[in-house]
Design a protein around this motif. Structure first.
Motif, mmCIF file in Angstrom:
data_model
loop_
_atom_site.group_PDB
_atom_site.id
_atom_site.type_symbol
_atom_site.label_atom_id
_atom_site.label_comp_id
_atom_site.label_asym_id
_atom_site.label_seq_id
_atom_site.Cartn_x
_atom_site.Cartn_y
_atom_site.Cartn_z
ATOM 1 N N GLY A 28 1.234 -1.040 -0.424
ATOM 2 C CA GLY A 28 0.140 0.046 0.220
ATOM 3 C C GLY A 28 0.959 1.058 0.000
ATOM 4 N N ASN A 29 0.156 2.716 -0.220
ATOM 5 C CA ASN A 29 0.774 3.406 -0.718
ATOM 6 C C ASN A 29 -0.112 4.380 -0.310
ATOM 7 N N VAL A 30 0.514 5.997 0.500
ATOM 8 C CA VAL A 30 0.034 7.256 1.278
ATOM 9 C C VAL A 30 0.926 8.071 0.959
ATOM 10 N N ALA A 31 0.646 9.111 0.895
ATOM 11 C CA ALA A 31 1.183 10.329 -0.327
ATOM 12 C C ALA A 31 0.495 11.580 0.455
ATOM 13 N N ILE A 32 1.440 12.997 -0.161
ATOM 14 C CA ILE A 32 0.879 14.602 0.200
ATOM 15 C C ILE A 32 1.373 14.870 -0.499
ATOM 16 N N SER A 33 0.871 15.988 -2.070
ATOM 17 C CA SER A 33 1.739 16.145 -2.552
ATOM 18 C C SER A 33 1.079 17.866 -2.332
ATOM 19 N N THR A 34 2.016 18.740 -2.893
ATOM 20 C CA THR A 34 1.626 19.932 -2.798
ATOM 21 C C THR A 34 1.073 20.051 -4.680
ATOM 22 N N ASP A 35 1.013 19.490 -5.125
ATOM 23 C CA ASP A 35 0.218 19.434 -6.540
ATOM 24 C C ASP A 35 -0.067 18.242 -6.998
ATOM 25 N N TYR A 36 -1.132 17.942 -7.933
ATOM 26 C CA TYR A 36 -1.296 16.662 -8.404
ATOM 27 C C TYR A 36 -1.365 16.648 -9.765
ATOM 28 N N VAL A 37 -0.028 17.231 -10.373
ATOM 29 C CA VAL A 37 0.234 16.340 -12.073
ATOM 30 C C VAL A 37 0.627 15.228 -12.520
ATOM 31 N N TRP A 38 -0.092 15.731 -13.430
ATOM 32 C CA TRP A 38 -0.565 14.300 -14.474
ATOM 33 C C TRP A 38 -0.323 14.852 -15.907
ATOM 34 N N ARG A 39 0.790 13.972 -16.319
ATOM 35 C CA ARG A 39 1.400 13.947 -17.952
ATOM 36 C C ARG A 39 1.588 16.097 -18.529
ATOM 37 N N GLY A 40 2.027 16.144 -17.108
ATOM 38 C CA GLY A 40 2.205 17.919 -17.246
ATOM 39 C C GLY A 40 1.276 18.646 -16.955
ATOM 40 N N VAL A 41 0.053 18.283 -16.619
ATOM 41 C CA VAL A 41 -0.938 19.154 -15.996
ATOM 42 C C VAL A 41 -1.451 19.088 -15.245
ATOM 43 N N SER A 42 -1.751 19.710 -14.507
ATOM 44 C CA SER A 42 -2.251 19.678 -12.651
ATOM 45 C C SER A 42 -3.575 19.312 -13.019
ATOM 46 N N GLN A 43 -4.266 17.981 -11.917
ATOM 47 C CA GLN A 43 -5.094 18.293 -11.507
ATOM 48 C C GLN A 43 -5.850 18.390 -10.599
ATOM 49 N N THR A 44 -5.006 19.604 -9.775
ATOM 50 C CA THR A 44 -6.102 20.095 -8.251
ATOM 51 C C THR A 44 -6.309 21.325 -8.896
ATOM 52 N N ASN A 45 -5.839 21.639 -9.616
ATOM 53 C CA ASN A 45 -6.049 23.165 -9.894
ATOM 54 C C ASN A 45 -5.211 23.910 -9.087
ATOM 55 N N ASP A 209 4.013 25.907 -15.352
ATOM 56 C CA ASP A 209 4.443 24.812 -15.404
ATOM 57 C C ASP A 209 5.528 24.615 -13.591
ATOM 58 N N ALA A 210 5.564 23.513 -13.650
ATOM 59 C CA ALA A 210 5.323 22.927 -11.334
ATOM 60 C C ALA A 210 6.372 22.813 -10.830
ATOM 61 N N PHE A 211 6.584 22.987 -9.933
ATOM 62 C CA PHE A 211 6.901 22.205 -8.768
ATOM 63 C C PHE A 211 6.624 21.966 -7.789
ATOM 64 N N VAL A 212 6.779 20.478 -7.770
ATOM 65 C CA VAL A 212 6.014 19.511 -7.234
ATOM 66 C C VAL A 212 7.129 18.889 -5.995
ATOM 67 N N PHE A 213 6.485 18.822 -4.532
ATOM 68 C CA PHE A 213 7.082 18.453 -3.616
ATOM 69 C C PHE A 213 6.402 17.034 -3.064
ATOM 70 N N THR A 214 6.191 16.172 -3.123
ATOM 71 C CA THR A 214 5.599 14.796 -2.735
ATOM 72 C C THR A 214 6.030 13.804 -1.197
ATOM 73 N N VAL A 215 5.304 13.939 0.042
ATOM 74 C CA VAL A 215 5.951 13.067 0.463
ATOM 75 C C VAL A 215 5.118 11.577 1.005
ATOM 76 N N SER A 216 5.323 10.394 0.526
ATOM 77 C CA SER A 216 5.264 9.751 0.880
ATOM 78 C C SER A 216 5.167 8.726 1.836
ATOM 79 N N LYS A 217 4.673 6.704 2.028
ATOM 80 C CA LYS A 217 5.169 5.823 2.865
ATOM 81 C C LYS A 217 4.301 5.148 2.083
ATOM 82 N N ALA A 218 5.347 4.212 2.063
ATOM 83 C CA ALA A 218 5.158 2.583 2.022
ATOM 84 C C ALA A 218 4.213 2.138 3.124
ATOM 85 N N LEU A 219 2.728 1.373 2.559
ATOM 86 C CA LEU A 219 2.214 0.248 3.911
ATOM 87 C C LEU A 219 2.993 -1.052 4.199
#
Length: 219
Positions: A28-45, A209-219
């Motif tokens: 399993g995995n959980v994560a917190i990101s400053t933005d959800y970017v998919w294929r170069g485009v933000s999915q969270t505005n 463009d976007a700089f994205v920082f993600t903190v994640s943890k494997a469960l």
């Protein structure tokens, strides 16, 4: 969207079959990101995203699910993306691996806006030695006749620190094709958290463009 496994640390679980004991790996995995970017485009505005998922693997077969908040600024106020995927991965040779499967992207609160779609995908990867790895994937949406092609290269600086770069091209049946790229670094910390810092950009006119920082943890 992707098979959205940010990280997948596995805990093994033995399940007995009538004739043969089949080992299944569950992760399993959980994560917190400053933005959800998919294929170069933000999915969270441009806003933060909280995501997570679960996966199982047995004998090369895998299946899983992944969910994240989204914000398309649409009339339905869509807030949820829920993906389901399954595939098979293995080795073609001692140095080349393959991965084939499908992903169903679901948006359960989109109030009939028909965002849901399916992609079939296939990919190859190889380790060149000295910490260098290469991969290439193609994703095909048969209903909308869209194709996304991506190539990636990674380099392990140490056992816990790696850098990588990706470039992709999204081709749409109705036009509006674009190219995207990202560069990033990932660090596995001693406290069990994984840190990812990534820069995304596209050739879409007027897109940010976007700089994205993600903190994640494997469960």
């Amino acid at each position: 969207m992707i098979r959205k496994i940010l990280l997948a640390g596995a805990a093994s679980l033995a399940i007995a079959a009538p004739a043969v004991a089949q080992e299944v790996s569950v992760s399993g995995n959980v994560a917190i990101s400053t933005d959800y970017v998919w294929r170069g485009v933000s999915q969270t505005n441009g806003d933060m995203a909280i995501s997570g998922g679960f996966d199982l693997e047995s004998g090369g077969f895998y299946a899983g699910t992944w969910v994240s908040n989204v914000d398309f600024n649409d009339s339905a106020d869509t807030n949820i993306e829920w993906d389901f995927y399954a595939g098979f991965a293995g080795d073609l040779t001692e140095t080349v691996g393959f991965d084939i499967g499908l992903i169903y992207y679901a948006y359960p609160d989109s109030s009939g806006l028909d965002y849901d779609f399916v992609e079939l995908y296939g990919g190859l990867s190889t380790e060149l030695g000295a910490g260098v790895g290469l991969s290439g994937y193609i994703y095909w949406d048969p209903d909308n006749e869209n194709i996304y092609v991506e190539a990636a290269a990674g380099y392990a600086l140490t056992e816990t620190l790696g850098v990588d770069a990706t470039v992709g091209n999204y081709s749409f049946d109705g036009g509006g094709d674009y190219t995207t790229f990202s560069v990033g670094a990932t660090l596995a910390t001693s406290v069990g958290l994984d840190l990812d810092f990534r820069y995304w950009d596209t050739d879409i006119t007027g897109a940010d463009d976007a700089f994205v920082f993600t903190v994640s943890k494997a469960l």
